[in-house]
Design a protein around this motif. Structure first.
Motif, PDB file in Angstrom:
ATOM      1  N   GLU A 126       0.844  -1.218   0.000  1.00 44.74           N
ATOM      2  CA  GLU A 126       0.000   0.000   0.000  1.00 44.74           C
ATOM      3  C   GLU A 126       0.866   1.251   0.000  1.00 44.74           C
ATOM      4  O   GLU A 126       0.541   2.256  -0.653  1.00 44.74           O
ATOM      5  CB  GLU A 126      -0.929  -0.017   1.212  1.00 44.74           C
ATOM      6  N   ALA A 127       1.986   1.186   0.766  1.00 41.56           N
ATOM      7  CA  ALA A 127       2.907   2.334   0.789  1.00 41.56           C
ATOM      8  C   ALA A 127       3.508   2.546  -0.600  1.00 41.56           C
ATOM      9  O   ALA A 127       3.639   3.689  -1.088  1.00 41.56           O
ATOM     10  CB  ALA A 127       3.999   2.105   1.830  1.00 41.56           C
ATOM     11  N   GLU A 128       3.899   1.445  -1.239  1.00 37.64           N
ATOM     12  CA  GLU A 128       4.432   1.559  -2.588  1.00 37.64           C
ATOM     13  C   GLU A 128       3.373   2.107  -3.559  1.00 37.64           C
ATOM     14  O   GLU A 128       3.679   2.884  -4.472  1.00 37.64           O
ATOM     15  CB  GLU A 128       4.903   0.181  -3.070  1.00 37.64           C
ATOM     16  N   GLU A 129       2.134   1.710  -3.345  1.00 34.42           N
ATOM     17  CA  GLU A 129       1.036   2.206  -4.201  1.00 34.42           C
ATOM     18  C   GLU A 129       0.899   3.722  -4.054  1.00 34.42           C
ATOM     19  O   GLU A 129       0.762   4.444  -5.044  1.00 34.42           O
ATOM     20  CB  GLU A 129      -0.278   1.505  -3.834  1.00 34.42           C
ATOM     21  N   ILE A 178       1.697   9.267  -6.190  1.00 35.40           N
ATOM     22  CA  ILE A 178       2.343  10.579  -6.088  1.00 35.40           C
ATOM     23  C   ILE A 178       3.239  10.812  -7.303  1.00 35.40           C
ATOM     24  O   ILE A 178       3.279  11.902  -7.888  1.00 35.40           O
ATOM     25  CB  ILE A 178       3.150  10.670  -4.770  1.00 35.40           C
ATOM     26  N   ARG A 179       3.957   9.759  -7.710  1.00 38.66           N
ATOM     27  CA  ARG A 179       4.834   9.897  -8.878  1.00 38.66           C
ATOM     28  C   ARG A 179       4.040  10.223 -10.146  1.00 38.66           C
ATOM     29  O   ARG A 179       4.408  11.106 -10.927  1.00 38.66           O
ATOM     30  CB  ARG A 179       5.621   8.592  -9.065  1.00 38.66           C
ATOM     31  N   ILE A 180       2.925   9.502 -10.304  1.00 42.41           N
ATOM     32  CA  ILE A 180       2.088   9.733 -11.495  1.00 42.41           C
ATOM     33  C   ILE A 180       1.509  11.144 -11.491  1.00 42.41           C
ATOM     34  O   ILE A 180       1.526  11.859 -12.505  1.00 42.41           O
ATOM     35  CB  ILE A 180       0.958   8.676 -11.555  1.00 42.41           C
ATOM     36  N   SER A 236       1.335  16.660 -13.425  1.00 43.50           N
ATOM     37  CA  SER A 236       1.419  18.084 -13.091  1.00 43.50           C
ATOM     38  C   SER A 236       2.517  18.769 -13.905  1.00 43.50           C
ATOM     39  O   SER A 236       2.369  19.912 -14.355  1.00 43.50           O
ATOM     40  CB  SER A 236       1.689  18.255 -11.585  1.00 43.50           C
ATOM     41  N   ASP A 237       3.636  18.060 -14.066  1.00 41.00           N
ATOM     42  CA  ASP A 237       4.732  18.624 -14.872  1.00 41.00           C
ATOM     43  C   ASP A 237       4.282  18.831 -16.320  1.00 41.00           C
ATOM     44  O   ASP A 237       4.611  19.852 -16.946  1.00 41.00           O
ATOM     45  CB  ASP A 237       5.952  17.695 -14.816  1.00 41.00           C
ATOM     46  N   ARG A 238       3.549  17.864 -16.839  1.00 40.01           N
ATOM     47  CA  ARG A 238       3.057  17.989 -18.219  1.00 40.01           C
ATOM     48  C   ARG A 238       2.068  19.154 -18.339  1.00 40.01           C
ATOM     49  O   ARG A 238       2.093  19.913 -19.318  1.00 40.01           O
ATOM     50  CB  ARG A 238       2.385  16.698 -18.672  1.00 40.01           C
ATOM     51  N   VAL A 239       1.176  19.272 -17.332  1.00 44.31           N
ATOM     52  CA  VAL A 239       0.212  20.381 -17.342  1.00 44.31           C
ATOM     53  C   VAL A 239       0.936  21.713 -17.271  1.00 44.31           C
ATOM     54  O   VAL A 239       0.585  22.679 -17.964  1.00 44.31           O
ATOM     55  CB  VAL A 239      -0.792  20.233 -16.172  1.00 44.31           C
TER      56      VAL A 239
END
Length: 610
Positions: free
Chosen positions: A66-69, A74-76, A81-84
């Motif tokens: 779950e922590a990895e999820e 957050i990474r996605i 956000s960077d693309r936006v």
């Protein structure tokens, strides 16, 4: 497996969760015998929630996943956000475009909702609202107003009783103008016109404030000062109860002075008031007009109708009387009024009555005009219908005339041919040639339309009448009644000719005598000749035999023979058959009879003539 092996120790045979870990509800009495980690207990204290030791590692592994999820989410999100952010400029443009489109569609939807129209725009300071409605009032109940300014006057002074609609009129004008300048369709009738102003200044409502030490008059005056200091040539100014809140005399004088400032600058101004001085100012000043809102004193209710051109009355006395104020008080109040005020109110009453009568007359004139237009349209339709009917009748008559013309032509040629087949006597040949010559001349000179005009006259024709058959210059006697189409038989000498009543002209007896000389001469000469009572057609073909037989029957009719014998021979029987078929269709034949055995038998035929 744990649930099935510890059934007695469990409060319920289920798996639940506490602190995001899977646990089992265990009875408190079996707590010590159940290996695991306690995470919680029930409010009653009868149940504890234990995580069995066997699943601790599995739960730990699940928490790690779950922590990895969460980290992956957050990474996605960061990547998105960077693309936006990289496309922020395009997104801001899109947002602006979408906002504008949304505003356009909102305006369109609102225009449909309020039954709005697209007005004509100008920058000349002229507006003309036809049946304008306040955009925030119920369109089914609101009374529309028609108001214009900026053409022959620049200042409008609106008077009338309280609750009569003066303030609503001001707000309607201001709101509709702002709507149009914002690109919103406005609630007015078609062909209304709107002026585009640089500024719209208003002094409407009571802005008194104890905190700011402002009375009603001070609040109004502060607003008016701001308007005077910021006014431009192309502005619209709306004043509600101009000069109110202070001494009436001084307030009226101040209101006139303020209006004159805007009047001198040709600024479009609308003001409401109760002051008689402003009514007189509007009556006497150029480029200023009075306006009034109607009030029905009989029902104590306003009509909300705006009338431009006449001042209105406050009707304070009548309204007070209807509301129950003593007549003594009202009479005393009237006595206090100056004679000039009384006279002015009387003049206003007279003007109002005359205006109402003029409006009623105008309404009746408009109704009459509409009726006349309807009558004119109906007349034009009937005229067009009559024109088409006339053309139809003429075309039909022309067709009938052509039919009569062609029929007369055919029968005339038949008559001429029959006359030529008479014996070759000089008189008969001369008459036949004369008839043919006249016929040919008439054919060339008489077109069908002329024939129609000559024959379409009504005539009272009866059996025995002597008539002329138009187009062939022949005369005869009517020997049959006309049928539904007007067709009948005319006896011309020895011949009966089919004709139509439209193709006949009734003639006098003397004309009949003169015109029939040639035919009678032929008949007389033929009657003196020796005609045998039999004809021999043997050896001829059918066409030759019929030609000879037709001529022979004519001769027999002229001399008055009633029974004749036709000798055709036996042979193959074809000649006998053709002659008999011809005789059956000949109207001159009364009866056909076979010859007797000793009279020729099948080789001869007896006929009886009419």
């Amino acid at each position: 497996s744990i649930l099935s092996s510890n059934d007695q120790a469990l409060q319920e045979n289920i798996v639940t969760m506490r602190d995001d870990r899977y646990v089992i509800p265990v009875k408190v009495s079996h707590k010590s015998s159940f290996k695991g980690i306690v995470h919680d207990h029930s409010s009653s204290g009868q149940t504890v929630y234990i995580e069995p030791m066997e699943v601790v590692e599995l739960n730990n592994e699940l928490r790690m996943l779950e922590a990895e999820e969460r980290e992956e989410i957050i990474r996605i999100l960061k990547e998105i956000s960077d693309r936006v952010y990289d496309a922020k400029d395009s997104i801001f443009v899109d947002q602006d475009v979408l906002s504008r489109l949304d505003f356009i569609f909102a305006k369109a939807k609102y225009a449909i909702e309020i039954d709005a129209t697209n007005p004509k725009l100008n920058t000349n300071g002229y507006f003309n609202f036809k049946n304008a409605r306040h955009p925030l009032l119920d369109k089914k109940k609101v009374v529309p107003i028609s108001i214009y300014i900026g053409d022959d006057y620049n200042t409008l002074v609106i008077t009338g009783p309280n609750t009569g609609g003066k303030t609503v009129t001001l707000k309607t004008v201001g709101l509709i103008t702002l709507m149009a300048q914002s690109g919103i369709l406005i609630p007015v009738d078609e062909n209304s016109e709107v002026a585009i102003f640089d500024n719209i200044f208003t002094d409407i409502g009571d802005e008194q404030s104890i905190e700011q030490s402002l009375s009603t008059f001070s609040a109004h005056m502060k607003n008016i000062v701001h308007i005077v200091n910021n006014i431009t040539f192309n502005s619209l100014v709306l004043f509600d109860e101009l000069g109110a809140g202070t001494d009436p005399t001084e307030g009226a004088a101040l209101a006139i002075a303020i209006l004159r400032i805007f009047l001198d600058k040709s600024i479009r101004t609308i003001a409401t008031t109760h002051y008689s001085q402003l009514k007189i100012f509007a009556l006497t000043e150029k480029y200023v007009k009075n306006g009034s809102v109607e009030f029905d004193v009989n029902t104590l209710s306003p009509t909300y109708k705006l009338r431009i051109g006449i001042p209105g009355k406050s009707n304070a006395f009548e309204i007070s009387r209807r509301l129950g104020l003593d007549d003594v008080i009202i009479n005393n109040a009237k006595e206090i009024l100056s004679q000039e005020d009384k006279d002015f109110e009387d003049v206003l009453s007279d003007i109002e009555s005359e205006k109402k009568q003029i409006d009623e007359d105008k309404k009746r004139q408009l109704e009459l005009k509409e009726d006349l237009l309807k009558l004119r349209d109906r007349y034009e339709k009937e005229l067009e219908k009559t024109k088409l009917e006339k053309e139809r009748i003429i075309n039909e008559a022309e067709e009938n005339a052509n039919e009569i013309y062609m029929k007369a032509k055919e029968e005339s040629r038949e008559l001429i041919n029959k006359l030529k087949f008479l014996e070759k006597e000089s008189d008969a040949r001369t008459v036949a040639n004369d008839v043919e010559s006249k016929f040919n001349k008439r054919i060339k000179k008489s077109p069908s339309k002329k024939l129609l005009n000559e024959t379409s006259k009504k005539q009272n024709l009866q059996l025995g009448d002597e008539v002329e058959i138009l187009g062939i210059d022949q005369q005869g006697t009517i020997v049959s009644e006309p049928d539904k189409k007007g067709d009948l038989l005319v006896q011309v000498g020895i011949l009966k000719i089919n004709a139509n009543v439209k193709n006949l002209k009734k003639i006098k007896e003397q004309e009949v005598i003169q015109s029939s000389k040639s035919i009678k001469s032929i008949i007389k000469n033929k009657a003196n000749s020796d005609i045998k009572s039999e004809i021999d057609l043997r050896g001829k073909n059918i066409e030759e035999a019929i030609y000879e037989l037709d001529k022979y029957i004519d001769d027999c009719v002229i001399v008055g023979l009633k029974k004749v014998n036709i000798i055709h021979g036996k042979g193959t029987g074809m000649l006998r058959k053709g002659i008999r078929e011809y005789l059956r269709s000949d109207k001159r034949i009364k009866k056909i009879e076979d010859a007797g055995y000793n009279e020729g038998g099948l080789g001869a035929t007896f006929i009886y003539l009419k």
